[in-house]
Design a protein around this motif. Structure first.
Motif, PDB file in Angstrom:
ATOM      1  N   THR A 190      -6.494  14.241 -47.889  1.00 32.15           N
ATOM      2  CA  THR A 190      -7.097  15.441 -47.314  1.00 32.15           C
ATOM      3  C   THR A 190      -8.153  15.061 -46.289  1.00 32.15           C
ATOM      4  OG1 THR A 190      -6.701  16.622 -49.378  1.00 32.15           O
ATOM      5  CG2 THR A 190      -8.303  17.591 -47.877  1.00 32.15           C
ATOM      6  N   CYS A 191      -8.961  14.060 -46.589  1.00 30.66           N
ATOM      7  CA  CYS A 191      -9.998  13.609 -45.653  1.00 30.66           C
ATOM      8  C   CYS A 191      -9.366  12.959 -44.421  1.00 30.66           C
ATOM      9  CB  CYS A 191     -10.949  12.638 -46.340  1.00 30.66           C
ATOM     10  SG  CYS A 191     -11.900  13.412 -47.663  1.00 30.66           S
ATOM     11  N   VAL A 192      -8.353  12.156 -44.636  1.00 36.04           N
ATOM     12  CA  VAL A 192      -7.649  11.523 -43.525  1.00 36.04           C
ATOM     13  C   VAL A 192      -7.046  12.600 -42.623  1.00 36.04           C
ATOM     14  CG1 VAL A 192      -5.649  10.097 -42.912  1.00 36.04           C
ATOM     15  CG2 VAL A 192      -7.197   9.371 -44.749  1.00 36.04           C
ATOM     16  N   ALA A 193      -6.431  13.619 -43.232  1.00 39.65           N
ATOM     17  CA  ALA A 193      -5.828  14.702 -42.451  1.00 39.65           C
ATOM     18  C   ALA A 193      -6.893  15.468 -41.666  1.00 39.65           C
ATOM     19  CB  ALA A 193      -5.062  15.649 -43.370  1.00 39.65           C
ATOM     20  N   ALA A 194      -8.062  15.687 -42.274  1.00 40.25           N
ATOM     21  CA  ALA A 194      -9.129  16.422 -41.592  1.00 40.25           C
ATOM     22  C   ALA A 194      -9.651  15.640 -40.392  1.00 40.25           C
ATOM     23  CB  ALA A 194     -10.265  16.726 -42.564  1.00 40.25           C
ATOM     24  N   VAL A 195      -9.878  14.333 -40.551  1.00 41.27           N
ATOM     25  CA  VAL A 195     -10.330  13.515 -39.418  1.00 41.27           C
ATOM     26  C   VAL A 195      -9.244  13.495 -38.350  1.00 41.27           C
ATOM     27  CG1 VAL A 195     -11.022  11.206 -38.643  1.00 41.27           C
ATOM     28  CG2 VAL A 195     -11.908  12.106 -40.797  1.00 41.27           C
ATOM     29  N   GLY A 196      -7.990  13.373 -38.761  1.00 40.69           N
ATOM     30  CA  GLY A 196      -6.881  13.394 -37.805  1.00 40.69           C
ATOM     31  C   GLY A 196      -6.822  14.709 -37.041  1.00 40.69           C
ATOM     32  N   GLU A 197      -7.048  15.807 -37.737  1.00 37.23           N
ATOM     33  CA  GLU A 197      -7.065  17.122 -37.104  1.00 37.23           C
ATOM     34  C   GLU A 197      -8.191  17.206 -36.061  1.00 37.23           C
ATOM     35  OE1 GLU A 197      -7.447  21.800 -38.557  1.00 37.23           O
ATOM     36  OE2 GLU A 197      -7.621  20.195 -40.033  1.00 37.23           O
ATOM     37  N   THR A 198      -9.351  16.706 -36.427  1.00 41.77           N
ATOM     38  CA  THR A 198     -10.479  16.718 -35.496  1.00 41.77           C
ATOM     39  C   THR A 198     -10.181  15.828 -34.296  1.00 41.77           C
ATOM     40  OG1 THR A 198     -12.023  17.125 -37.319  1.00 41.77           O
ATOM     41  CG2 THR A 198     -12.964  16.329 -35.263  1.00 41.77           C
ATOM     42  N   ARG A 199      -9.560  14.680 -34.528  1.00 44.87           N
ATOM     43  CA  ARG A 199      -9.236  13.774 -33.419  1.00 44.87           C
ATOM     44  C   ARG A 199      -8.296  14.430 -32.417  1.00 44.87           C
ATOM     45  NH1 ARG A 199      -8.413   7.775 -36.012  1.00 44.87           N
ATOM     46  NH2 ARG A 199      -6.639   7.823 -34.626  1.00 44.87           N
ATOM     47  N   VAL A 200      -7.291  15.133 -32.906  1.00 48.14           N
ATOM     48  CA  VAL A 200      -6.364  15.836 -32.016  1.00 48.14           C
ATOM     49  C   VAL A 200      -7.118  16.873 -31.191  1.00 48.14           C
ATOM     50  CG1 VAL A 200      -4.414  17.440 -31.964  1.00 48.14           C
ATOM     51  CG2 VAL A 200      -4.312  15.403 -33.418  1.00 48.14           C
ATOM     52  N   ALA A 201      -8.022  17.606 -31.843  1.00 43.39           N
ATOM     53  CA  ALA A 201      -8.808  18.622 -31.144  1.00 43.39           C
ATOM     54  C   ALA A 201      -9.724  17.985 -30.097  1.00 43.39           C
ATOM     55  CB  ALA A 201      -9.616  19.443 -32.147  1.00 43.39           C
ATOM     56  N   VAL A 202     -10.275  16.819 -30.403  1.00 43.58           N
ATOM     57  CA  VAL A 202     -11.131  16.105 -29.446  1.00 43.58           C
ATOM     58  C   VAL A 202     -10.316  15.708 -28.218  1.00 43.58           C
ATOM     59  CG1 VAL A 202     -12.398  13.936 -29.064  1.00 43.58           C
ATOM     60  CG2 VAL A 202     -12.859  15.320 -31.094  1.00 43.58           C
ATOM     61  N   THR A 203      -9.110  15.251 -28.422  1.00 39.07           N
ATOM     62  CA  THR A 203      -8.240  14.885 -27.299  1.00 39.07           C
ATOM     63  C   THR A 203      -7.960  16.118 -26.428  1.00 39.07           C
ATOM     64  OG1 THR A 203      -7.237  13.108 -28.577  1.00 39.07           O
ATOM     65  CG2 THR A 203      -5.997  13.902 -26.667  1.00 39.07           C
ATOM     66  N   ARG A 204      -7.668  17.247 -27.064  1.00 38.05           N
ATOM     67  CA  ARG A 204      -7.442  18.497 -26.324  1.00 38.05           C
ATOM     68  C   ARG A 204      -8.691  18.921 -25.568  1.00 38.05           C
ATOM     69  NH1 ARG A 204      -6.089  22.807 -30.214  1.00 38.05           N
ATOM     70  NH2 ARG A 204      -6.167  24.092 -28.350  1.00 38.05           N
ATOM     71  N   LEU A 205      -9.859  18.776 -26.217  1.00 41.02           N
ATOM     72  CA  LEU A 205     -11.115  19.147 -25.581  1.00 41.02           C
ATOM     73  C   LEU A 205     -11.372  18.270 -24.357  1.00 41.02           C
ATOM     74  CD1 LEU A 205     -13.683  20.871 -25.600  1.00 41.02           C
ATOM     75  CD2 LEU A 205     -14.692  19.178 -27.157  1.00 41.02           C
ATOM     76  N   ALA A 206     -11.109  16.985 -24.473  1.00 42.69           N
ATOM     77  CA  ALA A 206     -11.298  16.065 -23.351  1.00 42.69           C
ATOM     78  C   ALA A 206     -10.405  16.476 -22.181  1.00 42.69           C
ATOM     79  CB  ALA A 206     -11.008  14.629 -23.778  1.00 42.69           C
ATOM     80  N   THR A 207      -9.182  16.878 -22.471  1.00 44.14           N
ATOM     81  CA  THR A 207      -8.263  17.330 -21.432  1.00 44.14           C
ATOM     82  C   THR A 207      -8.799  18.601 -20.771  1.00 44.14           C
ATOM     83  OG1 THR A 207      -6.382  16.363 -22.597  1.00 44.14           O
ATOM     84  CG2 THR A 207      -5.889  18.081 -20.976  1.00 44.14           C
ATOM     85  N   GLY A 208      -9.289  19.529 -21.574  1.00 46.62           N
ATOM     86  CA  GLY A 208      -9.838  20.769 -21.043  1.00 46.62           C
ATOM     87  C   GLY A 208     -11.067  20.539 -20.173  1.00 46.62           C
ATOM     88  N   ILE A 209     -11.949  19.665 -20.631  1.00 50.35           N
ATOM     89  CA  ILE A 209     -13.151  19.366 -19.858  1.00 50.35           C
ATOM     90  C   ILE A 209     -12.799  18.658 -18.558  1.00 50.35           C
ATOM     91  CG2 ILE A 209     -15.244  17.949 -19.814  1.00 50.35           C
ATOM     92  CD1 ILE A 209     -15.684  18.695 -22.734  1.00 50.35           C
ATOM     93  N   ALA A 210     -11.826  17.756 -18.617  1.00 47.07           N
ATOM     94  CA  ALA A 210     -11.407  17.038 -17.410  1.00 47.07           C
ATOM     95  C   ALA A 210     -10.820  17.999 -16.368  1.00 47.07           C
ATOM     96  CB  ALA A 210     -10.393  15.955 -17.754  1.00 47.07           C
ATOM     97  N   ALA A 211     -10.162  19.066 -16.819  1.00 42.16           N
ATOM     98  CA  ALA A 211      -9.553  20.018 -15.904  1.00 42.16           C
ATOM     99  C   ALA A 211     -10.562  21.014 -15.340  1.00 42.16           C
ATOM    100  CB  ALA A 211      -8.435  20.780 -16.623  1.00 42.16           C
TER     101      ALA A 211
END
Length: 152
Positions: A129-150
């Motif tokens: 569950t903890c691994v999945a939560a960190v993984g979920e946050t990591r995916v969101a961080v990648t999306r956020l980085a893409t949004g900020i870059a655009a």
């Protein structure tokens, strides 16, 4: 690398990130809100500051590690930092869904991390569950980085 070496590396990385973050935040002043009756103005640098901070959290082992099963116990602080960066980015561009949607996803991943009891860094009933939560946050961080870059 030994566990002690990894812990020292994480401590140094975190200390450097906090030092840089402190320098970025230390440069903030209250000149935008003092003596006015209108809402606080957002300096043009708000999104740039979030971009810089996001770059720092993307260098953390909680974001870069391939072995989240071993890494998640030390990711509580990272989760908090990412949440703050996402909130700042969304605040800088509240009408930009390429930023606000990933920011909300970071918040959701962080909530899952908290609810599972992961910040304590001890093995809950289900470490997956903890691994999945960190993984979920990591995916969101990648999306956020893409949004900020655009963002312009």
């Amino acid at each position: 690398m030994t566990a002690t070496g990894r812990a020292a590396r994480v401590a140094v990385t975190t200390a450097l990130a906090l030092l840089v973050l402190g320098g970025v935040l230390g440069g903030c002043s209250s000149e935008y809100t003092q003596g006015t009756s209108s809402p606080a103005a957002r300096p043009n640098t708000s999104l740039e500051a979030a971009r810089t901070k996001l770059g720092l959290v993307q260098q953390d082992p909680c974001y870069t590690s391939r072995d989240l099963l071993r890494q998640w116990p030390v990711c509580g602080r990272w989760e908090e930092e990412v949440r703050n960066v996402a909130s700042a980015a969304a605040g800088a561009r509240p009408d930009d869904r390429e930023i606000t949607d990933p920011s909300a996803a970071v918040e959701t991943g962080h909530e899952h991390f908290l609810r599972a009891g992961c910040p304590a860094g001890v093995a809950p009933a289900d470490p997956a569950t903890c691994v999945a939560a960190v993984g979920e946050t990591r995916v969101a961080v990648t999306r956020l980085a893409t949004g900020i870059a655009a963002a312009r």
